[in-house]
Design a protein around this motif. Structure first.
Motif, PDB file in Angstrom:
ATOM      1  N   ALA A   1       0.831  -1.215   0.000  1.00 44.03           N
ATOM      2  CA  ALA A   1       0.000   0.000   0.000  1.00 44.03           C
ATOM      3  C   ALA A   1       0.861   1.259   0.000  1.00 44.03           C
ATOM      4  CB  ALA A   1      -0.947  -0.026   1.192  1.00 44.03           C
ATOM      5  N   GLY A   2       2.042   1.191   0.589  1.00 39.82           N
ATOM      6  CA  GLY A   2       2.886   2.386   0.595  1.00 39.82           C
ATOM      7  C   GLY A   2       4.213   2.149   1.283  1.00 39.82           C
ATOM      8  N   LYS A   3       5.131   3.076   1.026  1.00 37.64           N
ATOM      9  CA  LYS A   3       6.460   2.997   1.640  1.00 37.64           C
ATOM     10  C   LYS A   3       6.953   4.404   1.903  1.00 37.64           C
ATOM     11  CE  LYS A   3      10.126   2.352  -0.855  1.00 37.64           C
ATOM     12  NZ  LYS A   3      11.490   2.220  -1.326  1.00 37.64           N
ATOM     13  N   GLY A   4       7.504   4.623   3.087  1.00 38.70           N
ATOM     14  CA  GLY A   4       8.128   5.913   3.402  1.00 38.70           C
ATOM     15  C   GLY A   4       9.485   5.653   4.013  1.00 38.70           C
ATOM     16  N   CYS A   5      10.041   6.671   4.690  1.00 37.67           N
ATOM     17  CA  CYS A   5      11.361   6.497   5.319  1.00 37.67           C
ATOM     18  C   CYS A   5      11.238   5.768   6.642  1.00 37.67           C
ATOM     19  CB  CYS A   5      11.997   7.851   5.618  1.00 37.67           C
ATOM     20  SG  CYS A   5      12.195   8.806   4.148  1.00 37.67           S
ATOM     21  N   VAL A   6      10.055   5.832   7.238  1.00 39.16           N
ATOM     22  CA  VAL A   6       9.862   5.218   8.553  1.00 39.16           C
ATOM     23  C   VAL A   6       9.222   3.834   8.435  1.00 39.16           C
ATOM     24  CG1 VAL A   6       8.676   5.445  10.770  1.00 39.16           C
ATOM     25  CG2 VAL A   6       9.614   7.479   9.649  1.00 39.16           C
TER      26      VAL A   6
ATOM     27  N   LEU B   1       6.747   0.675   6.167  1.00 35.98           N
ATOM     28  CA  LEU B   1       6.063   0.065   5.029  1.00 35.98           C
ATOM     29  C   LEU B   1       4.615  -0.086   5.457  1.00 35.98           C
ATOM     30  CD1 LEU B   1       7.861  -3.076   3.580  1.00 35.98           C
ATOM     31  CD2 LEU B   1       7.730  -0.775   2.667  1.00 35.98           C
ATOM     32  N   VAL B   2       3.691   0.151   4.530  1.00 39.66           N
ATOM     33  CA  VAL B   2       2.285   0.048   4.886  1.00 39.66           C
ATOM     34  C   VAL B   2       1.646  -1.086   4.078  1.00 39.66           C
ATOM     35  CG1 VAL B   2       0.074   1.257   4.954  1.00 39.66           C
ATOM     36  CG2 VAL B   2       2.184   2.478   5.544  1.00 39.66           C
ATOM     37  N   LEU B   3       1.024  -2.002   4.808  1.00 48.40           N
ATOM     38  CA  LEU B   3       0.354  -3.152   4.187  1.00 48.40           C
ATOM     39  C   LEU B   3      -1.120  -3.129   4.568  1.00 48.40           C
ATOM     40  CD1 LEU B   3       2.881  -6.009   5.154  1.00 48.40           C
ATOM     41  CD2 LEU B   3       2.759  -4.757   2.985  1.00 48.40           C
TER      42      LEU B   3
ATOM     43  N   CYS C   1      -7.585  -2.863   7.830  1.00 45.67           N
ATOM     44  CA  CYS C   1      -6.829  -1.705   8.316  1.00 45.67           C
ATOM     45  C   CYS C   1      -5.514  -1.553   7.565  1.00 45.67           C
ATOM     46  CB  CYS C   1      -6.607  -1.788   9.823  1.00 45.67           C
ATOM     47  SG  CYS C   1      -5.649  -3.180  10.340  1.00 45.67           S
ATOM     48  N   ALA C   2      -4.908  -0.407   7.762  1.00 47.58           N
ATOM     49  CA  ALA C   2      -3.567  -0.163   7.221  1.00 47.58           C
ATOM     50  C   ALA C   2      -2.599  -0.455   8.352  1.00 47.58           C
ATOM     51  CB  ALA C   2      -3.438   1.283   6.772  1.00 47.58           C
ATOM     52  N   LEU C   3      -1.613  -1.306   8.071  1.00 47.01           N
ATOM     53  CA  LEU C   3      -0.631  -1.656   9.096  1.00 47.01           C
ATOM     54  C   LEU C   3       0.700  -1.032   8.699  1.00 47.01           C
ATOM     55  CD1 LEU C   3      -0.070  -3.389  11.657  1.00 47.01           C
ATOM     56  CD2 LEU C   3       0.728  -5.179  10.088  1.00 47.01           C
ATOM     57  N   LYS C   4       1.141  -0.066   9.500  1.00 47.62           N
ATOM     58  CA  LYS C   4       2.438   0.567   9.235  1.00 47.62           C
ATOM     59  C   LYS C   4       3.483  -0.173  10.064  1.00 47.62           C
ATOM     60  CE  LYS C   4       4.565   5.200   9.199  1.00 47.62           C
ATOM     61  NZ  LYS C   4       4.226   6.649   9.104  1.00 47.62           N
ATOM     62  N   ILE C   5       4.479  -0.714   9.366  1.00 47.25           N
ATOM     63  CA  ILE C   5       5.514  -1.518  10.015  1.00 47.25           C
ATOM     64  C   ILE C   5       6.812  -0.711  10.009  1.00 47.25           C
ATOM     65  CG2 ILE C   5       6.786  -3.700   9.940  1.00 47.25           C
ATOM     66  CD1 ILE C   5       4.496  -4.866   8.248  1.00 47.25           C
TER      67      ILE C   5
ATOM     68  N   GLY D   1      -7.154  12.488  10.337  1.00 48.71           N
ATOM     69  CA  GLY D   1      -6.300  11.300  10.156  1.00 48.71           C
ATOM     70  C   GLY D   1      -7.084  10.006  10.226  1.00 48.71           C
ATOM     71  N   PRO D   2      -6.503   8.927   9.674  1.00 52.44           N
ATOM     72  CA  PRO D   2      -7.142   7.613   9.775  1.00 52.44           C
ATOM     73  C   PRO D   2      -7.266   7.245  11.250  1.00 52.44           C
ATOM     74  CG  PRO D   2      -5.139   7.532   8.419  1.00 52.44           C
ATOM     75  CD  PRO D   2      -5.172   8.876   9.033  1.00 52.44           C
ATOM     76  N   ARG D   3      -8.353   6.590  11.607  1.00 51.27           N
ATOM     77  CA  ARG D   3      -8.561   6.243  13.008  1.00 51.27           C
ATOM     78  C   ARG D   3      -7.541   5.205  13.475  1.00 51.27           C
ATOM     79  NH1 ARG D   3     -13.025   4.191  16.813  1.00 51.27           N
ATOM     80  NH2 ARG D   3     -12.404   2.110  16.148  1.00 51.27           N
TER      81      ARG D   3
ATOM     82  N   PHE E   1      -7.878   1.967   6.952  1.00 52.70           N
ATOM     83  CA  PHE E   1      -7.278   1.923   5.610  1.00 52.70           C
ATOM     84  C   PHE E   1      -7.998   2.934   4.729  1.00 52.70           C
ATOM     85  CE2 PHE E   1      -6.612   0.448   1.304  1.00 52.70           C
ATOM     86  CZ  PHE E   1      -5.260   0.148   1.319  1.00 52.70           C
ATOM     87  N   VAL E   2      -7.236   3.843   4.128  1.00 55.81           N
ATOM     88  CA  VAL E   2      -7.841   4.841   3.244  1.00 55.81           C
ATOM     89  C   VAL E   2      -7.674   4.357   1.810  1.00 55.81           C
ATOM     90  CG1 VAL E   2      -7.997   7.290   2.679  1.00 55.81           C
ATOM     91  CG2 VAL E   2      -7.015   6.596   4.877  1.00 55.81           C
ATOM     92  N   ASP E   3      -8.778   3.935   1.239  1.00 54.30           N
ATOM     93  CA  ASP E   3      -8.729   3.358  -0.103  1.00 54.30           C
ATOM     94  C   ASP E   3      -9.041   4.472  -1.094  1.00 54.30           C
ATOM     95  OD1 ASP E   3      -8.511   1.555  -2.100  1.00 54.30           O
ATOM     96  OD2 ASP E   3     -10.317   0.425  -1.614  1.00 54.30           O
TER      97      ASP E   3
ATOM     98  N   ILE F   1      -2.625  11.954   6.171  1.00 55.64           N
ATOM     99  CA  ILE F   1      -1.948  10.802   6.787  1.00 55.64           C
ATOM    100  C   ILE F   1      -0.552  11.183   7.280  1.00 55.64           C
ATOM    101  CG2 ILE F   1      -3.162   9.046   5.411  1.00 55.64           C
ATOM    102  CD1 ILE F   1      -0.441   8.880   3.732  1.00 55.64           C
ATOM    103  N   ASP F   2       0.040  10.279   8.027  1.00 48.66           N
ATOM    104  CA  ASP F   2       1.452  10.296   8.409  1.00 48.66           C
ATOM    105  C   ASP F   2       1.828  11.432   9.357  1.00 48.66           C
ATOM    106  OD1 ASP F   2       4.066   9.658   8.608  1.00 48.66           O
ATOM    107  OD2 ASP F   2       4.643  10.259   6.575  1.00 48.66           O
ATOM    108  N   PHE F   3       1.801  11.124  10.652  1.00 43.23           N
ATOM    109  CA  PHE F   3       2.097  12.140  11.667  1.00 43.23           C
ATOM    110  C   PHE F   3       3.503  11.988  12.234  1.00 43.23           C
ATOM    111  CE2 PHE F   3      -2.361  11.803  10.983  1.00 43.23           C
ATOM    112  CZ  PHE F   3      -2.721  13.141  10.856  1.00 43.23           C
TER     113      PHE F   3
END
Ligand SMILES: Nc1ncnc2c1ncn2[C@@H]1O[C@H](COP(=O)(O)OP(=O)(O)O)[C@@H](O)[C@H]1O
Ligand SMILES: [Mg+2]
Length: 250
Positions: free
Chosen positions: A62-67, A69-71, A80-84, A110-112, A125-127, A183-185
């Motif tokens: 679903a996404g990738k940042g510096c902090v 990975l989102v699945l 839900c969106a799981l940020k690892i 923000g997403p709950r 998860f924000v689709d 997103i992303d705080f």
């Protein structure tokens, strides 16, 4: 990077081999992997579905940042969106991000948040699409409604004393589904002066990729908008925010 709705795979068990290199990313560490799998179990994650526009190690996510990975994950029947947390992230845990995300949620932004552990954050998860993809071809009325909603959410963050910190790079931080979601705080702060409205207004109407697209449909009176923003920046009252809205074609 575009972020359109892309179909998701069948649900995979959390210990599936396909997930190993994503759970301990970008390098495998047995201890990190085991710790995260145990945390996923403690959050009640029942499955993961691969999919999304971003490709990591050959897998769609679903996404990738510096902090992180989102699945896309499931907790029972709830998606839900799981940020690892990446093992190379510049922080040891997700605690600070979670604390800031909670402040945003209390302000209705923000997403709950659904749950968190040392290395994981589970949230709604924000689709949807990234704002720049959404803007392309959006009808005038919907565009006005969407931009007004982003600015109202930014005003709520300003009132709550939480500065998001990355809204001048709006494209990576707003996903539009039925409504826009910020997103992303991870870079947020309660110590800095808040500049959510000013950063977002500038990136929607004045500078950058989103502004370039919006301009084709909605034209802002630059001078008027800059003046209203300058006044609001000094004194963040509702009246001054209303003048910002009046100065923009929203
Ligand atoms: N709640 C969410 N729902 C759907 N996709 C998300 C969600 N949160 C993040 N993403 C996707 O994952 C990407 C990375 O997440 P982000 O929180 O920005 O990570 P980082 O803190 O590493 O920058 C985002 O750009 C977005 O594409
Ligand atoms: Mg980010």
């Amino acid at each position: 990077m575009s972020r359109q709705s892309v179909s998701f795979s069948d649900e995979l068990a959390i210990r599936s081999p396909e997930l190993v290199s994503l759970i301990s990313y970008p390098r495998f560490s047995e201890s990190e992997y085991k710790e995260r799998v145990a945390e996923m179990e403690s959050l009640g994650i029942t499955s993961i579905a691969l999919g999304g526009r971003t490709i990591v190690n050959g897998a769609h996510v679903a996404g990738k940042g510096c902090v992180g990975l989102v699945l896309r994950a499931k907790i029972g029947s709830k998606t839900c969106a799981l940020k690892i947390r990446r093992v190379d992230a510049d922080r040891k845990n997700m605690d600070k991000e979670v604390a800031l995300h909670k402040i945003a949620n209390r302000a209705g932004v923000g997403p709950r948040l659904e749950g968190h552990t040392k290395n994981l954050v589970a949230m709604g998860f924000v689709d949807g699409k990234s704002i720049v993809d959404w803007v392309e071809g959006a009808a005038k009325n919907r565009l006005r409604k969407m931009t007004r909603s982003v600015l109202e959410q930014c005003y709520s963050l300003d009132r709550a004393g939480l500065d998001h910190g990355e809204l001048s790079r709006l494209n990576r931080h707003v996903i539009v589904s039925d409504r826009p979601c910020i997103i992303d705080f991870e870079s947020a702060s309660t110590a800095r002066k808040t500049s959510n409205v000013t950063a977002a207004a500038q990136s929607i109407f004045l500078y950058g990729a989103v502004a370039g697209m919006v301009k084709k449909t909605l034209q802002a009176d630059r001078e008027k908008a800059l003046l209203a923003l300058k006044i609001y920046k000094r004194d963040q009252t509702r009246a001054n925010f209303d003048s910002v809205l009046d100065s923009l074609p929203v």
